[in-house]
Write a protein that holds these residues in place. Structure first.
Motif, mmCIF file in Angstrom:
data_model
loop_
_atom_site.group_PDB
_atom_site.id
_atom_site.type_symbol
_atom_site.label_atom_id
_atom_site.label_comp_id
_atom_site.label_asym_id
_atom_site.label_seq_id
_atom_site.Cartn_x
_atom_site.Cartn_y
_atom_site.Cartn_z
ATOM 1 N N LEU A 71 0.800 -1.230 -0.008
ATOM 2 C CA LEU A 71 -0.069 0.167 -0.083
ATOM 3 C C LEU A 71 0.874 1.026 -0.059
ATOM 4 C CD1 LEU A 71 -2.944 1.200 0.417
ATOM 5 C CD2 LEU A 71 -2.545 1.123 2.760
ATOM 6 N N LEU A 72 0.600 2.110 -0.988
ATOM 7 C CA LEU A 72 1.249 3.497 -1.035
ATOM 8 C C LEU A 72 0.528 4.543 -0.444
ATOM 9 C CD1 LEU A 72 2.450 3.240 -4.811
ATOM 10 C CD2 LEU A 72 4.038 2.872 -2.670
ATOM 11 N N LYS A 73 -0.713 4.617 -0.557
ATOM 12 C CA LYS A 73 -1.539 5.839 0.019
ATOM 13 C C LYS A 73 -3.132 5.422 -0.196
ATOM 14 C CE LYS A 73 -1.836 10.587 -0.169
ATOM 15 N NZ LYS A 73 -1.114 11.936 -0.545
ATOM 16 N N VAL A 74 -3.647 5.673 0.987
ATOM 17 C CA VAL A 74 -5.167 5.759 0.981
ATOM 18 C C VAL A 74 -5.501 7.278 0.452
ATOM 19 C CG1 VAL A 74 -7.487 5.822 2.092
ATOM 20 C CG2 VAL A 74 -5.486 3.940 2.625
ATOM 21 N N LEU A 75 -6.004 7.548 -0.891
ATOM 22 C CA LEU A 75 -6.206 8.749 -1.164
ATOM 23 C C LEU A 75 -7.605 9.310 -0.567
ATOM 24 C CD1 LEU A 75 -5.736 7.844 -5.098
ATOM 25 C CD2 LEU A 75 -4.032 9.031 -3.489
ATOM 26 N N SER A 76 -8.728 8.471 -0.410
ATOM 27 C CA SER A 76 -9.926 8.912 0.227
ATOM 28 C C SER A 76 -10.543 7.859 0.698
ATOM 29 C CB SER A 76 -10.512 9.815 -0.858
ATOM 30 O OG SER A 76 -11.047 9.104 -1.648
ATOM 31 N N VAL A 77 -11.587 8.130 1.736
ATOM 32 C CA VAL A 77 -12.781 7.101 2.001
ATOM 33 C C VAL A 77 -13.884 7.895 2.040
ATOM 34 C CG1 VAL A 77 -11.215 5.776 3.843
ATOM 35 C CG2 VAL A 77 -12.369 7.863 4.424
#
Length: 80
Positions: A71-77
């Motif tokens: 996982l690099l980045k969670v952009l949004s939820v």
């Protein structure tokens, strides 16, 4: 009289169950990678529990590592 009580009980039970049925699904948008050769992934996944980036990061890191991804980045939820 019995029918009124039964109807009232049924309406009350239905009213109490509506919030549970209306609970929205949480969807997380994320970026991930795989090394050797380098592959970049962008995807959306449904997560359970609180709809927060922190929770999504925890769940997605576990799920993706089983598939050989990092996982690099969670952009949004968002709740859908």
């Amino acid at each position: 009289m019995t029918q009124k009580i039964l109807s009232l009980t049924l309406v009350s039970a239905l009213a109490l169950s509506l919030p549970a049925m209306a609970h929205a699904a949480c969807v997380a948008e994320y970026k991930a990678k795989r090394d050797n050769p380098l592959e970049l992934h962008y995807d959306v996944a449904q997560i359970s529990g609180p709809c927060t980036i922190r929770n999504a990061r925890t769940q997605l890191a576990d799920q993706l590592s089983r598939r050989g991804l990092t996982l690099l980045k969670v952009l949004s939820v968002s709740e859908q």
